[in-house]
Design an enzyme around this catalytic site. Structure first.
Site, short mmCIF file in Angstrom:
data_model
loop_
_atom_site.label_atom_id
_atom_site.label_comp_id
_atom_site.label_asym_id
_atom_site.label_seq_id
_atom_site.Cartn_x
_atom_site.Cartn_y
_atom_site.Cartn_z
N ASP A 189 0.77 -1.08 0.02
CA ASP A 189 0.00 -0.08 0.09
C ASP A 189 1.01 1.23 -0.08
O ASP A 189 1.91 1.33 0.87
CB ASP A 189 -0.83 0.00 1.13
CG ASP A 189 -1.81 1.25 1.24
OD1 ASP A 189 -2.92 1.01 0.53
OD2 ASP A 189 -1.66 2.13 1.91
N ILE A 190 0.62 2.32 -0.83
CA ILE A 190 1.27 3.47 -0.70
C ILE A 190 1.01 4.40 0.43
O ILE A 190 -0.11 4.58 0.72
CB ILE A 190 0.95 4.37 -1.94
CG1 ILE A 190 1.28 3.52 -3.42
CG2 ILE A 190 1.78 5.60 -2.32
CD1 ILE A 190 0.71 4.06 -4.77
N GLU A 232 -4.87 2.17 -3.71
CA GLU A 232 -3.64 2.25 -4.04
C GLU A 232 -2.95 1.16 -3.46
O GLU A 232 -1.43 0.91 -3.02
CB GLU A 232 -2.82 3.36 -3.29
CG GLU A 232 -3.17 3.48 -1.75
CD GLU A 232 -4.64 4.03 -1.37
OE1 GLU A 232 -4.85 4.40 -0.29
OE2 GLU A 232 -5.56 3.93 -2.32
#
Length: 311
Positions: A189-190, A232
């Site tokens: 995950d960003i 994301e």
């Protein structure tokens, strides 16, 4: 009759035709019928035929022969009365012969050319049909492959979409269970991605997602499976991989993303790693553990890799 013979001989010398007056009751032996003429005369008398014809080979040439009957008229009885003719009887016939050897050769030659042209034209048409059909089949196959690719690909990142990566995850999970091999998964995950969108705009956010997808594509092995799980979040499936190997691989990705992505936009990613366990009933069990490990990484300050070996 004499004039007729002379005209016939003249036309025969000119290569045109010959004709011959003949009868079964001859006044002049020179007018004796040959086999074709005699047979024709008998058919005229017996069957009432109006004409007959045949084709013969004479002296190596092809000859077309035609014959028609001559009937007794009132004026003819002055000469032919003593032969017991009556008005309307067949008194003889006129036979005409044409040399058609050259014509036959021309017909044969032209027939050959027509057949050759027909065969060539058919071959060309079949070739064109085959060519265009093959082109159409190739285009349809390309279109089908393109449609199939679009159906399983995330348009923005170029990775597999959620539906397909879960399908492939299920396949690898079942195989791992069946063969007792290790399968790992990574949930990535960003960090602070909403802040990226808020500060730089969604176009820049899309560029970040695209760059990260490209990074995953370049770093995974040929048999690994990477896809966009949603927003994301990304999911990477690592078949035949132990937990320690998966953690090391995730760490390399984290460092590479931190060092090389997006120039002026600095991002970090958090990742959760887990592997298949004997008690897992489906991929959902693995995804939950990977998600828990990701949450653990986020809670520990982000920009890190955490792992959970089992439930």
């Amino acid at each position: 009759a004499l004039m007729t013979r002379e005209i016939s001989e003249l036309s025969g010398r000119e290569g045109m035709f010959r004709f011959h007056l003949t009868s079964l009751k001859l006044l002049n032996p020179e007018n004796k019928p040959d086999a074709f003429e005699e047979q024709a005369l008998r058919m005229f008398e017996r069957d009432g035929l109006k004409e007959t014809s045949t084709v013969e080979r004479i002296n190596g040439r092809t000859i077309f022969r035609y014959m028609a009957p001559l009937y007794v008229e009132e004026d003819c009885l002055q000469c032919h009365g003593p032969q017991n003719y009556r008005s309307g009887d067949v008194r003889g016939g006129i036979s005409i012969s044409f040399d058609i050897e050259d014509l036959q050769q021309k017909i044969s030659r032209n027939t050959f050319l027509i057949v050759l042209f027909g065969v060539s034209t058919t071959a060309i048409l079949l070739g064109l049909i085959y060519f265009f059909t093959a082109q159409l089949i190739r285009k349809l196959a390309d279109a089908r492959r393109q449609i199939e690719k679009l159906a399983i690909t995330d348009e923005l990142t170029g990775l597999f979409n959620r539906r397909h990566i879960l399908t492939r995850f299920n396949e690898e999970f079942e195989q791992g269970k069946r063969l007792n091999t290790c399968v790992c998964c990574i949930m990535a995950d960003i960090d602070h991605f909403k802040a990226v969108n808020d500060k730089y705009g969604h176009l820049k956010g899309d560029a970040v997602l695209k760059s990260l997808g490209h990074l995953f594509k370049n770093m995974v092995r040929a048999y690994d499976i990477a896809g966009r799980y949603g927003g994301e979040e990304f999911l990477i499936i690592l078949p035949d991989t132990r937990l320690e190997q998966a953690w090391n691989f995730a760490e390399r990705i984290r460092m590479q993303a931190k060092e090389s992505l997006n120039g002026d936009v600095k991002i970090t990613i958090s990742m959760g790693v887990t592997c298949i366990q004997d008690g897992d009933g489906s991929v959902d069990d693995m995804i939950r553990r990977a998600d828990s490990a990701l949450y653990k990484a986020k809670s520990a300050g982000r920009d890190r890799v955490e792992w959970i070996p089992g439930a």
